[in-house]
Motif scaffolding. Structure first.
Motif, PDB file in Angstrom:
ATOM      1  N   ILE A  15      -7.952   3.658   6.161  1.00  0.00           N
ATOM      2  CA  ILE A  15      -7.535   3.019   7.413  1.00  0.00           C
ATOM      3  C   ILE A  15      -8.189   3.711   8.597  1.00  0.00           C
ATOM      4  O   ILE A  15      -8.619   3.091   9.548  1.00  0.00           O
ATOM      5  N   MET A  52       8.946   1.025   6.837  1.00  0.00           N
ATOM      6  CA  MET A  52       7.968   0.031   7.255  1.00  0.00           C
ATOM      7  C   MET A  52       8.014  -1.223   6.386  1.00  0.00           C
ATOM      8  O   MET A  52       8.030  -2.326   6.892  1.00  0.00           O
ATOM      9  N   LYS A  55       9.489  -3.492   0.482  1.00  0.00           N
ATOM     10  CA  LYS A  55       8.926  -4.102  -0.734  1.00  0.00           C
ATOM     11  C   LYS A  55       7.911  -3.201  -1.423  1.00  0.00           C
ATOM     12  O   LYS A  55       7.472  -3.487  -2.524  1.00  0.00           O
ATOM     13  N   GLN A 119      -0.883  -1.546 -11.227  1.00  0.00           N
ATOM     14  CA  GLN A 119      -2.052  -2.403 -11.476  1.00  0.00           C
ATOM     15  C   GLN A 119      -3.346  -1.740 -11.012  1.00  0.00           C
ATOM     16  O   GLN A 119      -3.318  -0.880 -10.128  1.00  0.00           O
ATOM     17  N   CYS A 157       1.517   5.034   4.563  1.00  0.00           N
ATOM     18  CA  CYS A 157       0.224   5.736   4.565  1.00  0.00           C
ATOM     19  C   CYS A 157       0.393   7.232   4.332  1.00  0.00           C
ATOM     20  O   CYS A 157       1.492   7.751   4.470  1.00  0.00           O
ATOM     21  N   ILE A 258      -7.603 -12.437 -10.266  1.00  0.00           N
ATOM     22  CA  ILE A 258      -7.156 -11.047 -10.179  1.00  0.00           C
ATOM     23  C   ILE A 258      -8.001 -10.161 -11.103  1.00  0.00           C
ATOM     24  O   ILE A 258      -8.315  -9.029 -10.769  1.00  0.00           O
ATOM     25  N   TYR A 261     -11.055  -9.220  -9.401  1.00  0.00           N
ATOM     26  CA  TYR A 261     -10.752  -8.169  -8.414  1.00  0.00           C
ATOM     27  C   TYR A 261     -10.578  -6.819  -9.118  1.00  0.00           C
ATOM     28  O   TYR A 261     -11.172  -5.819  -8.720  1.00  0.00           O
TER      29      TYR A 261
ATOM     30  N   PHE B 177      -0.740   5.392  14.627  1.00  0.00           N
ATOM     31  CA  PHE B 177      -1.692   4.429  14.059  1.00  0.00           C
ATOM     32  C   PHE B 177      -0.977   3.157  13.571  1.00  0.00           C
ATOM     33  O   PHE B 177      -1.539   2.372  12.824  1.00  0.00           O
ATOM     34  N   ARG B 178       0.261   3.002  13.964  1.00  0.00           N
ATOM     35  CA  ARG B 178       1.093   1.934  13.405  1.00  0.00           C
ATOM     36  C   ARG B 178       0.435   0.555  13.457  1.00  0.00           C
ATOM     37  O   ARG B 178       0.463  -0.191  12.475  1.00  0.00           O
ATOM     38  N   LYS B 180      -2.758  -0.277  13.622  1.00  0.00           N
ATOM     39  CA  LYS B 180      -3.901  -0.343  12.716  1.00  0.00           C
ATOM     40  C   LYS B 180      -3.417  -0.453  11.264  1.00  0.00           C
ATOM     41  O   LYS B 180      -4.003  -1.146  10.437  1.00  0.00           O
ATOM     42  N   ILE B 181      -2.337   0.262  10.970  1.00  0.00           N
ATOM     43  CA  ILE B 181      -1.777   0.250   9.623  1.00  0.00           C
ATOM     44  C   ILE B 181      -1.219  -1.148   9.298  1.00  0.00           C
ATOM     45  O   ILE B 181      -1.482  -1.708   8.240  1.00  0.00           O
ATOM     46  N   GLU B 182      -0.483  -1.706  10.251  1.00  0.00           N
ATOM     47  CA  GLU B 182       0.078  -3.066  10.088  1.00  0.00           C
ATOM     48  C   GLU B 182      -1.045  -4.058   9.780  1.00  0.00           C
ATOM     49  O   GLU B 182      -0.930  -4.880   8.877  1.00  0.00           O
ATOM     50  N   PHE B 184      -3.934  -3.509   8.497  1.00  0.00           N
ATOM     51  CA  PHE B 184      -4.449  -3.254   7.152  1.00  0.00           C
ATOM     52  C   PHE B 184      -3.541  -3.888   6.100  1.00  0.00           C
ATOM     53  O   PHE B 184      -4.000  -4.551   5.170  1.00  0.00           O
ATOM     54  N   LYS B 185      -2.245  -3.703   6.249  1.00  0.00           N
ATOM     55  CA  LYS B 185      -1.289  -4.235   5.273  1.00  0.00           C
ATOM     56  C   LYS B 185      -1.296  -5.773   5.285  1.00  0.00           C
ATOM     57  O   LYS B 185      -1.226  -6.414   4.249  1.00  0.00           O
ATOM     58  N   GLN B 188      -4.207  -7.050   3.393  1.00  0.00           N
ATOM     59  CA  GLN B 188      -3.973  -6.963   1.945  1.00  0.00           C
ATOM     60  C   GLN B 188      -3.171  -8.155   1.455  1.00  0.00           C
ATOM     61  O   GLN B 188      -3.455  -8.723   0.409  1.00  0.00           O
ATOM     62  N   ASP B 191      -5.342 -11.272   1.534  1.00  0.00           N
ATOM     63  CA  ASP B 191      -6.304 -11.274   0.419  1.00  0.00           C
ATOM     64  C   ASP B 191      -5.607 -11.428  -0.929  1.00  0.00           C
ATOM     65  O   ASP B 191      -6.260 -11.550  -1.956  1.00  0.00           O
ATOM     66  N   ASN B 192      -4.275 -11.353  -0.899  1.00  0.00           N
ATOM     67  CA  ASN B 192      -3.482 -11.472  -2.121  1.00  0.00           C
ATOM     68  C   ASN B 192      -3.907 -10.452  -3.182  1.00  0.00           C
ATOM     69  O   ASN B 192      -3.973 -10.744  -4.372  1.00  0.00           O
ATOM     70  N   ILE B 193      -4.257  -9.267  -2.740  1.00  0.00           N
ATOM     71  CA  ILE B 193      -4.745  -8.265  -3.684  1.00  0.00           C
ATOM     72  C   ILE B 193      -3.661  -7.289  -4.104  1.00  0.00           C
ATOM     73  O   ILE B 193      -3.850  -6.523  -5.022  1.00  0.00           O
ATOM     74  N   ILE B 194      -2.544  -7.306  -3.425  1.00  0.00           N
ATOM     75  CA  ILE B 194      -1.440  -6.454  -3.859  1.00  0.00           C
ATOM     76  C   ILE B 194      -0.288  -7.373  -4.241  1.00  0.00           C
ATOM     77  O   ILE B 194       0.592  -7.660  -3.439  1.00  0.00           O
ATOM     78  N   PRO B 195      -0.299  -7.858  -5.458  1.00  0.00           N
ATOM     79  CA  PRO B 195       0.688  -8.861  -5.844  1.00  0.00           C
ATOM     80  C   PRO B 195       2.111  -8.362  -5.677  1.00  0.00           C
ATOM     81  O   PRO B 195       3.019  -9.159  -5.495  1.00  0.00           O
ATOM     82  N   SER B 196       2.317  -7.035  -5.709  1.00  0.00           N
ATOM     83  CA  SER B 196       3.684  -6.538  -5.598  1.00  0.00           C
ATOM     84  C   SER B 196       4.324  -6.909  -4.255  1.00  0.00           C
ATOM     85  O   SER B 196       5.523  -6.945  -4.132  1.00  0.00           O
ATOM     86  N   TYR B 197       3.479  -7.168  -3.252  1.00  0.00           N
ATOM     87  CA  TYR B 197       4.030  -7.595  -1.970  1.00  0.00           C
ATOM     88  C   TYR B 197       4.728  -8.942  -2.074  1.00  0.00           C
ATOM     89  O   TYR B 197       5.678  -9.212  -1.373  1.00  0.00           O
TER      90      TYR B 197
END
Lengths: 465, 202
Positions: A15, A52, A55, A119, A157, A258, A261, B177-178, B180-182, B184-185, B188, B191-197
């Protein structure tokens, strides 16, 4: 430029980059348990900061809980308070909590993988050094302290320095009776307990490729025992097959996407490593520790080292270890009488470990002078073992098949090895008094533990296979 | 966070390699949910095992600088080890190497870790066994002065140094950095790359 798997995960989570210094790195997921989380929640409370993204977390209880059938009743008041506080914190902050009756309770490093949470390409942390286990899935996963956990709760983070990467390859063929546990113990005894400090280990080569996911988890689990921050393995077909249709895995409609990816996290050929190590496993024997750290391990048919075999710098530590363990240099380790035996923990409490153990215990009896605890790592493992009838085999052999948890791995719940008693254990640490003050621990594979429990002394599993 | 530029104190030598956090604070004392109360159980097993153990010896009472050898703090990630050392009164540890997670935990709690060559460590251990040995650690100048009139230089990375002398707070830094972090999340999730979300377990 060719990149290794750590480079690729790092880039995907960076980041804020700071050259040669601490960068801000996104953490995708964190597991919480009762022992290392309370003070982190308190830190947030003190500062008036909210979590934050709830989940990003899952909480369960594993370390300080009893493993007897009526484990809901915790007699140790401090442990009871600790569990209740986690339950309260999870509820308050809307974090999913896998309680005793949830069907998913278990050691965090067992439930993450079996639920499909872990994963490839992710960054995962937990206030537990064996978080490295999740690296088996091509995940950058490592243990953190409670302050860092507070950072993750508040910001998702961490401040991290990009770690160096060490490539480890096992050369040769894994023969019958030799398990993942033996291989990782061989590595640790070769490079030493601080041998990988400052590195993440990438395990590569055909021996690893041939392994099941559960074997890979055993390998990655113990990376911390040679000082590595984490250990990981490139994701492959074995990984994807394992993850398919697990509760938290991506839906099958998204599967192709996936996988492509996940495939992007495979190390490039001829990529750079800061260090490379080859471990020859040709004709190796099962491993067992003689001392008080995981590096003090030898092949079961060899002799306990003598003082003249250690370097002058190691002499004090050698003397302390051999004295504490009540052993003599030059004696055979095989045949050392044992009082206790333990199969379980995040290293070796999975269903494959229990199957190996059942295979050896079937139609045999645990030696009358030995107490054998078999503790599944999770509710999932417990149910599967019952489904396969392993519980009957254990019962008939005279073993105590208990409820899921960390149990005898560390002396912080009701399960302890009494002072003066010697235990052969499938766990990851044999530190002084680790399983209970004044107890002696020998680390070995579940097969060696099962074989030894039958004979009442340290025994090679080869004679039972 | 408090600023630290100097540590002065008596040394206590712990002549061991690979001191693990289980030894520093045994697991049976980890059921507490606060950050306090660990000091009295620091090195409990070693203390119970031998009256000769350094932390049982009267001459080292009140020491605030621990001198030890290789790979100090290995094993479990328990931050309780750092809390126990600090509550006992240890403010700095000098060793030839430290384990990774322990180093991170120490920094977060302002426990100063100084890495030095084995020969110097051996000398410091010898001196503190023979004498009432005091060290004066100047973080700003990377210098240590001893009560026997020796001086030693040490290296410390700039980030760590800045944490100590400026009272730099990582927590505040990360929080700054909140946005910038938001971002980034959110990316993610997009992009559907963290399915756990988006998880919806069966």
């Amino acid at each position: 430029m060719q990149k290794n798997i750590v480079d690729k995960i790092w880039e995907k989570h960076l980041i804020n980059h700071s050259e040669g210094n601490f960068s801000i790195c996104g953490i995708d997921f964190s597991f919480l348990h009762e022992v290392t989380s309370a003070q982190a929640f308190q830190k947030l409370e003190d500062r008036g900061i909210a979590i934050m993204n709830p989940k990003q977390f899952i909480a369960t209880i594993d370390h300080s809980i009893p493993t007897r059938p009526n484990r809901n009743e915790i007699f140790d008041l401090a442990a009871k308070n600790q569990v209740e506080l986690l339950r309260h914190n999870a509820q308050k902050h809307d974090i999913p909590f896998f309680d005793f009756d949830s069907g998913h309770q278990g050691i965090v490093h067992a439930i993450g993988p079996e639920l499909g949470i872990t994963q490839p390409g992710m960054t995962i942390v937990c206030g537990d050094s064996h978080t490295a286990t999740h690296g088996a899935f091509g995940t950058l996963a490592f243990g953190i302290g409670t302050s860092e956990l507070a950072h993750v709760l508040a910001t998702g983070c961490l401040l991290l320095k990009k770690p160096k990467v060490m490539k480890v390859e096992f050369k040769g063929q894994k023969e019958e009776g030799i398990y993942a546990k033996d291989l990782i113990m061989k590595l640790i005894s070769t490079i030493g307990i601080g041998g990988a400090t400052g590195y993440v280990i990438e395990y590569t080569g055909q021996v690893i490729k041939n392994m099941s996911m559960e074997e890979r988890m055993t390998i990655c689990n113990m990376s911390i025992e040679c000082g590595a921050k984490a250990g990981l393995i490139n994701p492959d077909q074995t990984t994807y097959e394992y993850l398919k249709e697990r509760p938290f895995s991506p839906k099958i409609e998204q599967w192709e996407k996936i996988i492509s990816y996940w495939n992007s996290f495979v190390s490039d050929e001829n990529c750079f490593y800061d260090k490379e190590i080859i471990i020859d496993i040709f004709a190796m024997q099962p491993m067992v520790t003689w001392g008080t750290n995981p590096a003090q391990a030898i092949e079961i048919n060899s002799l306990i080292p003598t003082k003249i075999q250690v370097s002058p710098a190691e002499e004090i530590m050698y003397e302390n270890a051999i004295q504490y363990m009540q052993l003599n240099g030059g004696d055979k380790i095989e045949g050392t009488p044992i009082d206790w035996a333990f199969i379980g923990s995040c290293t070796n409490g999975r269903i494959e470990d229990l199957r190996i153990c059942a295979k050896i215990l079937k139609d045999r009896k645990v030696h009358p002078s030995v107490t054998l605890y078999i503790v599944p790592a999770s509710e999932g493992v417990l149910q599967q073992a019952k489904k396969e009838g392993l519980d009957f085999i254990f019962k008939n052999a005279g073993a105590d098949f208990r409820m899921p948890g960390c149990s005898l791995c560390l002396g912080m719940n009701d399960d302890k090895v009494p002072a003066g008693k010697r235990c052969i254990s499938s766990t990851n640490r044999n530190f002084v008094g680790r399983q209970g003050t004044g107890s002696y621990t020998h680390l070995a594979s579940p097969a060696t533990v099962a074989a030894s429990s039958i004979r009442g002394k340290i025994t090679s599993p080869l004679e039972f296979l | 966070m408090n600023k630290i530029t100097k540590i002065c104190g008596k040394c206590i030598p712990l002549e061991m390699n690979d001191v693990d956090t289980d030894l520093i604070i045994p697991a049976q004392y980890l059921t507490s949910t606060s950050q306090k109360g660990y000091g009295e159980n620091l090195f409990k097993r070693l203390k119970d095992q031998s009256p000769e153990f350094v932390f049982n010896q009267h001459k080292y009472l009140g020491a605030s600088i621990l001198i030890t050898k290789e790979n100090f703090g290995c094993g479990s990630s328990r931050e309780h080890a750092v809390w126990a050392l600090q509550e006992y009164g240890i403010q700095a540890i000098i060793a030839s190497s430290f384990a990774d997670i322990f180093s991170g935990n120490s920094l977060k709690n302002r426990l100063i870790l100084i890495q030095m060559d084995k020969e110097i460590i051996n000398k410091l251990i010898l001196n503190s066994k023979k004498n009432d040995y005091f060290l004066d650690i100047h973080i700003v100048h990377n210098k240590i002065y001893s009560s026997l009139d020796e001086d030693f230089s040490f290296e410390m990375d700039n980030y760590q140094k800045s944490c100590f002398i400026n009272g730099f707070d990582e927590f505040d830094y990360l929080l700054s950095f909140r946005n910038k972090i938001e971002e980034f999340k959110q990316q993610q999730i997009k992009d559907n790359i963290i399915p756990s979300y988006n998880r919806n377990p069966k």
